[in-house]
Design an enzyme around this catalytic site. Structure first.
Site, mmCIF file in Angstrom:
data_model
loop_
_atom_site.group_PDB
_atom_site.id
_atom_site.type_symbol
_atom_site.label_atom_id
_atom_site.label_comp_id
_atom_site.label_asym_id
_atom_site.label_seq_id
_atom_site.Cartn_x
_atom_site.Cartn_y
_atom_site.Cartn_z
ATOM 1 N N HIS A 227 0.828 -1.199 0.000
ATOM 2 C CA HIS A 227 0.000 0.000 0.000
ATOM 3 C C HIS A 227 0.871 1.262 0.000
ATOM 4 O O HIS A 227 0.462 2.305 -0.504
ATOM 5 C CB HIS A 227 -0.914 0.033 1.232
ATOM 6 N N ASP A 300 -4.929 -5.777 -7.938
ATOM 7 C CA ASP A 300 -5.154 -5.163 -6.636
ATOM 8 C C ASP A 300 -5.406 -3.673 -6.884
ATOM 9 O O ASP A 300 -5.276 -3.181 -8.019
ATOM 10 C CB ASP A 300 -3.936 -5.383 -5.737
#
Length: 538
Positions: A227, A300
């Site tokens: 992330h 993702d």
């Protein structure tokens, strides 16, 4: 649905759709991803021919949305293939069901409405049955439990109109310091993880929800969170085959509808240095070629730093499709990403054939999950479908099977008639649960026979004074590595209500501990776990 094409399709599809209903068992092949044509291939080809270029490109995108109005605008303007829900979109079961119906009504082509509902620490909807999570299932080592837990979650999601879950996590967590996976994984044993991934896929798809195994080619040995950065995994091809690949092979074998790519670099799998999401060698060469996966590959989130670090937000979606992805999750700017892919197709950078391959896979997935039947959620019944007595029993079973007695020097446990001082982060619910089991809980270590110390992800703070201590890990079991001063150590893998109650039953002696470590912890190997006989007395 807005177009007459969908109305005609419903009638045509009625002839073939019963053969691939949304409750098909993956083991019967109907919900699988084999390369052979489905009975409905002919109508999908016709449906595809009738789609405009903009409609086809729209099917590749799965954005997040802030408000229902914003979602309807994206559906109508861009014909997106799906949307992802977050807590802000799921205020209650009835409101979520009504929203799902409203969005499907606005769509030309039925929508994949997805969510990250892994159970455990990654949970988006507060109204669903609360489960301990994957590593607890790993400790229980029961494929039956894993399938039942996934079926419960899938059933509740489908009751509110959500038809895709971005689960299960198929990563093998061999790095105790992994900052992003940890207890989201079933464990560190590839064979165990593979068994539970396959069972979970079956459970979700039993319930009519598309399962999504993630994060390919395997995110279990990272020390960087994708992330916020771009992790690099140094596994060789042979290590990848032995450690990371088995759960994804199991997912493919179970007929998983979708697989999510990881924003990680694995130099031994692709020397280019590209994140796997943008690597044709990984997505097309390995996932399609070596593992034979013919379902939908979804990226993702494209908001994550791991995929944005090297390339711009207009370049990433084009590169992902070129690499072999079919759907693009959460582009930072839908207009920018949509225009970039549209122009790439118009210029031939992405061929029409390549675009049609992805859209065909997406349409087949939607057909397998029954989306062309025009089914809707019932807002009036949605609340009653949540947290039923049967569903709560499954969660209790999962929790009770997971509790692992790692150390028990001198027969410190069970507590039975001894008093306990309970301290540590999140210890309040455990105090309450122990009292409910008849344990005498006192206010200080000095007054107690035993100190019960909870720990999440740090080091346990064992009270001074020489009283025997029991350390209970309510999150990562690796925290027990710092519990050398304790006489007993217990892994619960979760601070959920059902896990805390199960811990209390074990500590009190009402329940025999049966869990086995799914990872190495406290100096003990995978598979270690002690037990003692339960008693009906306090």
């Amino acid at each position: 649905m807005r177009s007459s094409r969908c109305a005609a399709l419903l009638a045509a599809a009625a002839v073939v759709l019963p053969l691939a209903g949304c409750n098909a068992d993956p083991s019967d092949g109907m919900s699988g991803t084999s390369a052979s044509p489905t009975p409905s291939s002919a109508w999908i080809a016709g449906y595809l021919r009738d789609m405009s270029l903009r409609e086809k490109v729209g099917q590749l995108f799965v954005p997040a949305f802030s408000t229902p109005a914003a979602a309807r605008s994206m559906v109508r303007r861009y014909d997106v293939g799906g949307l992802i829900y977050f807590p802000r979109n799921m205020k209650s079961p009835s409101a979520t069901a009504a929203l799902s119906n409203d969005l499907q009504k606005a769509a030309r082509t039925p929508l994949l409405l997805g969510v990250d509902e892994e159970q455990g620490i990654v949970s988006r909807a507060s109204f669903l049955t609360d489960f301990p999570g994957n590593m607890a299932l790993g400790a229980g080592r029961s494929a039956t439990d894993a399938r039942a837990a996934a079926r419960v979650t899938g059933t509740e999601l489908r009751a509110v109109g959500i038809n895709q879950n971005y689960a299960p996590d198929a990563d093998v967590n061999v790095n105790p310091g992994n900052p992003v996976i940890g207890v989201r994984s079933f464990g560190a044993d590839p064979k165990l993880v593979a068994s539970l991934v396959g069972a979970s896929v079956a459970g979700y798809q039993d319930a009519g929800v598309a399962a999504t195994a993630k994060h390919f080619p395997g995110h279990g040995d990272t020390n960087v969170d994708s992330h916020t950065g771009l992790p690099v995994i140094r596994h060789s091809v042979s290590q990848w085959n032995r450690i990371d690949a088995p759960p994804f092979r199991a997912a493919v074998g179970a007929g998983v509808d979708a697989i999510m790519s990881a924003h990680i670099v694995v130099p031994r799998l692709d020397r280019s240095g590209k994140p796997s999401t943008l690597s044709s060698g990984v997505l097309t060469g390995m996932l399609r070629g070596k593992l034979g996966f013919q379902g939908v590959i979804i990226t993702d989130s494209l908001l994550m730093a791991g995929v944005r670090e090297k390339y711009g937000d207009a370049s990433v979606p084009v590169r992902a499709i070129q690499a072999g992805a079919d759907q693009l999750l959460m582009p930072p700017s839908l207009p920018k990403a949509f225009d970039a892919v549209l122009k790439a197709v118009q210029k031939g950078t992405i061929s029409q054939r390549r675009l049609d391959e992805s859209v065909t896979r997406i349409l087949r997935l939607k057909e397998r999950r029954g989306l062309f039947k025009g089914q809707t959620a019932d807002p009036r019944k949605a609340q009653a479908a949540m947290r039923t007595a049967a569903h709560r029993r499954v969660a209790t079973t999962v929790a009770e099977h997971s509790i692992t007695l790692v150390r028990n020097d001198g027969g410190t446990l069970p507590l039975r008639r001894r008093s306990a001082f309970v301290t540590g982060p999140g210890s309040g619910p455990l105090r309450t649960a122990l009292r409910a089991q008849g344990v005498r809980v006192v206010g200080s270590a000095r007054m107690a026979d035993v100190s019960v110390v909870t720990v999440l992800n740090g080091r346990p703070a064992i009270p001074a004074g020489g009283k025997p201590a029991v350390v209970v890990a309510l999150a990562r079991p690796y925290a027990l590595n710092g519990a050398g001063g304790a006489k007993a150590a217990v892994a619960a893998y979760s601070a959920s209500g059902v896990s805390v109650k199960a811990v209390a039953r074990v500590l009190s002696g009402k329940l025999s501990p049966t869990g086995k470590l799914p990872v190495k912890a406290a100096g003990k190997p995978i598979g270690h776990g002690l037990t003692y006989a339960a008693s009906s007395s306090p």
